[in-house]
Design a protein around this motif. Structure first.
Motif, PDB file in Angstrom:
ATOM      1  N   PHE A 146       0.856  -1.184   0.000  1.00  0.00           N
ATOM      2  CA  PHE A 146       0.000   0.000   0.000  1.00  0.00           C
ATOM      3  C   PHE A 146       0.890   1.232   0.000  1.00  0.00           C
ATOM      4  O   PHE A 146       1.920   1.264   0.668  1.00  0.00           O
ATOM      5  CB  PHE A 146      -0.887   0.013   1.258  1.00  0.00           C
ATOM      6  N   ALA A 147       0.508   2.250  -0.772  1.00  0.00           N
ATOM      7  CA  ALA A 147       1.240   3.524  -0.768  1.00  0.00           C
ATOM      8  C   ALA A 147       0.243   4.665  -0.849  1.00  0.00           C
ATOM      9  O   ALA A 147      -0.774   4.560  -1.548  1.00  0.00           O
ATOM     10  CB  ALA A 147       2.207   3.590  -1.943  1.00  0.00           C
ATOM     11  N   LEU A 148       0.520   5.732  -0.137  1.00  0.00           N
ATOM     12  CA  LEU A 148      -0.287   6.939  -0.265  1.00  0.00           C
ATOM     13  C   LEU A 148      -0.017   7.556  -1.629  1.00  0.00           C
ATOM     14  O   LEU A 148       1.123   7.557  -2.113  1.00  0.00           O
ATOM     15  CB  LEU A 148       0.046   7.926   0.854  1.00  0.00           C
ATOM     16  N   SER A 149      -1.047   8.079  -2.249  1.00  0.00           N
ATOM     17  CA  SER A 149      -0.940   8.601  -3.619  1.00  0.00           C
ATOM     18  C   SER A 149       0.097   9.694  -3.769  1.00  0.00           C
ATOM     19  O   SER A 149       0.747   9.798  -4.805  1.00  0.00           O
ATOM     20  CB  SER A 149      -2.297   9.120  -4.090  1.00  0.00           C
ATOM     21  N   HIS A 150       0.292  10.527  -2.743  1.00  0.00           N
ATOM     22  CA  HIS A 150       1.252  11.629  -2.873  1.00  0.00           C
ATOM     23  C   HIS A 150       2.706  11.154  -2.773  1.00  0.00           C
ATOM     24  O   HIS A 150       3.623  11.937  -3.014  1.00  0.00           O
ATOM     25  CB  HIS A 150       0.962  12.735  -1.850  1.00  0.00           C
ATOM     26  N   LEU A 151       2.930   9.890  -2.464  1.00  0.00           N
ATOM     27  CA  LEU A 151       4.296   9.353  -2.364  1.00  0.00           C
ATOM     28  C   LEU A 151       4.751   8.612  -3.612  1.00  0.00           C
ATOM     29  O   LEU A 151       5.878   8.125  -3.667  1.00  0.00           O
ATOM     30  CB  LEU A 151       4.395   8.414  -1.158  1.00  0.00           C
ATOM     31  N   ILE A 152       3.883   8.532  -4.625  1.00  0.00           N
ATOM     32  CA  ILE A 152       4.223   7.827  -5.857  1.00  0.00           C
ATOM     33  C   ILE A 152       3.893   8.708  -7.061  1.00  0.00           C
ATOM     34  O   ILE A 152       3.183   9.699  -6.932  1.00  0.00           O
ATOM     35  CB  ILE A 152       3.477   6.472  -5.980  1.00  0.00           C
ATOM     36  N   ARG A 153       4.431   8.325  -8.207  1.00  0.00           N
ATOM     37  CA  ARG A 153       4.109   9.006  -9.462  1.00  0.00           C
ATOM     38  C   ARG A 153       4.122   7.964 -10.573  1.00  0.00           C
ATOM     39  O   ARG A 153       4.685   6.879 -10.427  1.00  0.00           O
ATOM     40  CB  ARG A 153       5.096  10.131  -9.754  1.00  0.00           C
ATOM     41  N   THR A 154       3.534   8.319 -11.687  1.00  0.00           N
ATOM     42  CA  THR A 154       3.524   7.442 -12.843  1.00  0.00           C
ATOM     43  C   THR A 154       4.952   7.303 -13.374  1.00  0.00           C
ATOM     44  O   THR A 154       5.686   8.284 -13.476  1.00  0.00           O
ATOM     45  CB  THR A 154       2.614   8.020 -13.944  1.00  0.00           C
ATOM     46  N   ALA A 155       5.348   6.092 -13.704  1.00  0.00           N
ATOM     47  CA  ALA A 155       6.677   5.852 -14.266  1.00  0.00           C
ATOM     48  C   ALA A 155       6.744   6.428 -15.680  1.00  0.00           C
ATOM     49  O   ALA A 155       5.773   6.353 -16.434  1.00  0.00           O
ATOM     50  CB  ALA A 155       6.971   4.361 -14.288  1.00  0.00           C
ATOM     51  N   SER A 156       7.890   7.005 -16.018  1.00  0.00           N
ATOM     52  CA  SER A 156       8.084   7.556 -17.364  1.00  0.00           C
ATOM     53  C   SER A 156       8.380   6.425 -18.350  1.00  0.00           C
ATOM     54  O   SER A 156       8.704   5.296 -17.954  1.00  0.00           O
ATOM     55  CB  SER A 156       9.250   8.548 -17.360  1.00  0.00           C
ATOM     56  N   ALA A 157       8.296   6.743 -19.627  1.00  0.00           N
ATOM     57  CA  ALA A 157       8.598   5.748 -20.668  1.00  0.00           C
ATOM     58  C   ALA A 157      10.037   5.252 -20.542  1.00  0.00           C
ATOM     59  O   ALA A 157      10.302   4.057 -20.722  1.00  0.00           O
ATOM     60  CB  ALA A 157       8.360   6.351 -22.050  1.00  0.00           C
ATOM     61  N   VAL A 158      10.963   6.148 -20.210  1.00  0.00           N
ATOM     62  CA  VAL A 158      12.366   5.755 -20.054  1.00  0.00           C
ATOM     63  C   VAL A 158      12.514   4.802 -18.867  1.00  0.00           C
ATOM     64  O   VAL A 158      13.253   3.825 -18.928  1.00  0.00           O
ATOM     65  CB  VAL A 158      13.266   7.003 -19.894  1.00  0.00           C
ATOM     66  N   GLU A 159      11.786   5.063 -17.782  1.00  0.00           N
ATOM     67  CA  GLU A 159      11.831   4.181 -16.618  1.00  0.00           C
ATOM     68  C   GLU A 159      11.222   2.818 -16.947  1.00  0.00           C
ATOM     69  O   GLU A 159      11.724   1.787 -16.493  1.00  0.00           O
ATOM     70  CB  GLU A 159      11.104   4.825 -15.436  1.00  0.00           C
ATOM     71  N   LEU A 160      10.170   2.809 -17.739  1.00  0.00           N
ATOM     72  CA  LEU A 160       9.586   1.527 -18.155  1.00  0.00           C
ATOM     73  C   LEU A 160      10.604   0.702 -18.935  1.00  0.00           C
ATOM     74  O   LEU A 160      10.736  -0.504 -18.717  1.00  0.00           O
ATOM     75  CB  LEU A 160       8.335   1.759 -18.999  1.00  0.00           C
ATOM     76  N   ASN A 161      11.352   1.359 -19.815  1.00  0.00           N
ATOM     77  CA  ASN A 161      12.391   0.660 -20.582  1.00  0.00           C
ATOM     78  C   ASN A 161      13.524   0.181 -19.687  1.00  0.00           C
ATOM     79  O   ASN A 161      14.070  -0.903 -19.883  1.00  0.00           O
ATOM     80  CB  ASN A 161      12.944   1.553 -21.690  1.00  0.00           C
ATOM     81  N   ALA A 162      13.891   0.999 -18.692  1.00  0.00           N
ATOM     82  CA  ALA A 162      14.982   0.649 -17.778  1.00  0.00           C
ATOM     83  C   ALA A 162      14.530  -0.340 -16.702  1.00  0.00           C
ATOM     84  O   ALA A 162      15.355  -0.910 -15.999  1.00  0.00           O
ATOM     85  CB  ALA A 162      15.544   1.908 -17.115  1.00  0.00           C
ATOM     86  N   LYS A 163      13.216  -0.490 -16.547  1.00  0.00           N
ATOM     87  CA  LYS A 163      12.623  -1.391 -15.547  1.00  0.00           C
ATOM     88  C   LYS A 163      12.964  -0.990 -14.112  1.00  0.00           C
ATOM     89  O   LYS A 163      13.081  -1.822 -13.230  1.00  0.00           O
ATOM     90  CB  LYS A 163      13.024  -2.839 -15.815  1.00  0.00           C
ATOM     91  N   ARG A 164      13.110   0.345 -13.893  1.00  0.00           N
ATOM     92  CA  ARG A 164      13.372   0.863 -12.553  1.00  0.00           C
ATOM     93  C   ARG A 164      13.189   2.373 -12.556  1.00  0.00           C
ATOM     94  O   ARG A 164      13.152   3.001 -13.612  1.00  0.00           O
ATOM     95  CB  ARG A 164      14.793   0.535 -12.092  1.00  0.00           C
ATOM     96  N   ARG A 165      13.082   2.965 -11.342  1.00  0.00           N
ATOM     97  CA  ARG A 165      13.015   4.423 -11.220  1.00  0.00           C
ATOM     98  C   ARG A 165      14.391   4.990 -11.531  1.00  0.00           C
ATOM     99  O   ARG A 165      15.410   4.454 -11.098  1.00  0.00           O
ATOM    100  CB  ARG A 165      12.605   4.816  -9.788  1.00  0.00           C
ATOM    101  N   LEU A 166      14.438   6.059 -12.294  1.00  0.00           N
ATOM    102  CA  LEU A 166      15.700   6.707 -12.604  1.00  0.00           C
ATOM    103  C   LEU A 166      16.005   7.794 -11.577  1.00  0.00           C
ATOM    104  O   LEU A 166      15.096   8.383 -10.990  1.00  0.00           O
ATOM    105  CB  LEU A 166      15.635   7.353 -13.987  1.00  0.00           C
ATOM    106  N   THR A 167      17.286   8.054 -11.383  1.00  0.00           N
ATOM    107  CA  THR A 167      17.686   9.169 -10.528  1.00  0.00           C
ATOM    108  C   THR A 167      17.373  10.469 -11.264  1.00  0.00           C
ATOM    109  O   THR A 167      17.132  10.476 -12.479  1.00  0.00           O
ATOM    110  CB  THR A 167      19.190   9.118 -10.215  1.00  0.00           C
ATOM    111  N   LYS A 168      17.395  11.584 -10.551  1.00  0.00           N
ATOM    112  CA  LYS A 168      17.143  12.881 -11.189  1.00  0.00           C
ATOM    113  C   LYS A 168      18.164  13.152 -12.292  1.00  0.00           C
ATOM    114  O   LYS A 168      17.824  13.679 -13.341  1.00  0.00           O
ATOM    115  CB  LYS A 168      17.155  13.999 -10.151  1.00  0.00           C
ATOM    116  N   ALA A 169      19.423  12.768 -12.062  1.00  0.00           N
ATOM    117  CA  ALA A 169      20.459  12.975 -13.079  1.00  0.00           C
ATOM    118  C   ALA A 169      20.172  12.138 -14.326  1.00  0.00           C
ATOM    119  O   ALA A 169      20.292  12.606 -15.447  1.00  0.00           O
ATOM    120  CB  ALA A 169      21.829  12.626 -12.509  1.00  0.00           C
ATOM    121  N   GLU A 170      19.777  10.880 -14.122  1.00  0.00           N
ATOM    122  CA  GLU A 170      19.439  10.008 -15.249  1.00  0.00           C
ATOM    123  C   GLU A 170      18.222  10.536 -16.008  1.00  0.00           C
ATOM    124  O   GLU A 170      18.177  10.490 -17.235  1.00  0.00           O
ATOM    125  CB  GLU A 170      19.179   8.588 -14.772  1.00  0.00           C
TER     126      GLU A 170
END
Length: 84
Positions: A53-77
């Motif tokens: 379970f996660a509160l909605s304000h603690l998550i965001r939709t994954a970007s297309a690049v993150e979907l390809n990388a299969k993980r959350r990217l850092t801000k620099a990435e």
């Protein structure tokens, strides 16, 4: 630098999720794995087949690049991905 629509919605705390959305935590100290919304429940969501379970304000939709990388990217990435 412009922010993406998903980031703007998260900042405004107006993100609406539906079952099947792929999301990531916004906090870099949380796991960087992609998670799938199972069910929206109040001000949060059940993730990965009702296991988390996660509160909605603690998550965001994954970007297309993150979907390809299969993980959350850092801000620099993310910044590098936006210019390439």
């Amino acid at each position: 630098m412009e922010s993406t629509v998903a980031q703007q919605k998260s900042k405004d705390n107006q993100q609406d999720f539906i079952a099947g959305d792929v999301v990531v935590f916004t906090d870099p100290h949380k796991p960087d794995v992609l998670m799938t919304v199972h069910k929206v429940q109040g001000d949060g969501v059940l993730l990965d087949g009702n296991r988390n379970f996660a509160l909605s304000h603690l998550i965001r939709t994954a970007s297309a690049v993150e979907l390809n990388a299969k993980r959350r990217l850092t801000k620099a990435e993310q910044a590098l991905a936006e210019v390439s």
